[in-house]
Design an enzyme around this catalytic site. Structure first.
Site, PDB file in Angstrom:
ATOM      1  CG  HIS A  97      -2.104  -0.892   1.040  1.00 28.72           C
ATOM      2  ND1 HIS A  97      -3.342  -0.439   0.666  1.00 28.72           N
ATOM      3  CD2 HIS A  97      -2.218  -2.241   1.141  1.00 28.72           C
ATOM      4  CE1 HIS A  97      -4.168  -1.461   0.552  1.00 28.72           C
ATOM      5  NE2 HIS A  97      -3.504  -2.560   0.836  1.00 28.72           N
TER       6      HIS A  97
ATOM      7  N   GLY B 126      -8.689   7.598  -6.152  1.00 25.97           N
ATOM      8  CA  GLY B 126     -10.081   7.927  -5.850  1.00 25.97           C
ATOM      9  C   GLY B 126     -10.388   7.837  -4.367  1.00 25.97           C
ATOM     10  CD  GLU B 127      -9.627   2.804  -2.505  1.00 23.34           C
ATOM     11  OE1 GLU B 127     -10.247   1.824  -2.952  1.00 23.34           O
ATOM     12  OE2 GLU B 127      -8.436   2.726  -2.125  1.00 23.34           O
TER      13      GLU B 127
ATOM     14  CB  VAL C 123      -3.243  -0.104   5.549  1.00 21.34           C
ATOM     15  CG1 VAL C 123      -4.448  -0.458   4.681  1.00 21.34           C
ATOM     16  CG2 VAL C 123      -1.942  -0.318   4.780  1.00 21.34           C
TER      17      VAL C 123
ATOM     18  CB  ALA D 135      -8.944   6.540   2.242  1.00 21.36           C
TER      19      ALA D 135
END
Length: 171
Positions: A65, A84-85, A118, A121
């Site tokens: 990630h 996008g997140e 992580v 989001a």
């Protein structure tokens, strides 16, 4: 689910290979478990594969990630999903002081745990993410691997929903 169940291996990997960030091997294992009677079963297969991994392999998933609001985001090099997140959470619109705080906490977190922070989001906003990053610095490595993997599974669920909804829209 018929359209998904009928995807050939290469097409399945093309569509689902980044459901777990930069880990198409997870999608490859899931493909072999077809057919999927429902969305819940498809998600459960991804979760089961992830849960079956050793702690080190789970940490490896976390290492795939990107940093939240990090260098890759600043240079537009995130995967479309991550972009996008992070945008939805407001992480691409940080103030200069928030950017410094995020970078400092990201660095502290990676130094302590050996993998990036992580969090799902899409289920959080920047204030909650900054606070959560600070709070999670207090955990042990084992706790953080499990919390990170739980967040990965939330990300997987949302990415799968997007992909299944897109497939249904085309039918």
């Amino acid at each position: 689910m018929d359209g998904i169940n009928n995807l050939k291996y290469d097409h399945f990997i093309e569509k689902f290979g980044n459901v777990v960030e930069h880990c198409p091997i997870i999608a490859a294992v899931v493909w072999a478990a077809r057919p999927f009677p429902s969305f819940a079963d498809l998600f459960d297969r991804f979760s089961t594969v992830i849960d079956s991994l050793s702690m080190e392999m789970k940490a490896g998933i976390l290492r795939c990630h990107p940093d939240l609001a990090g260098r890759l985001a600043a240079t537009g090099q995130l995967t479309p999903e991550s972009m996008g997140e992070q945008r939805a959470a407001g992480l691409l619109d940080l103030s200069p002081s928030e950017t410094v705080t995020m970078a400092t906490r990201n660095d502290q977190y990676k130094a302590k745990f050996g993998f990036p922070f992580v969090v799902c989001a899409r289920e959080n906003k920047k204030a909650a993410i900054l606070s959560g990053l600070e709070d999670r610095l207090l955990h042990s490595v084992d706790e953080e691997v499990q919390l990170g993997i739980d967040q990965v599974k939330n990300i997987v669920r949302l990415r799968l929903q997007d992909l299944v909804n897109m497939a249904d829209a085309r039918l």
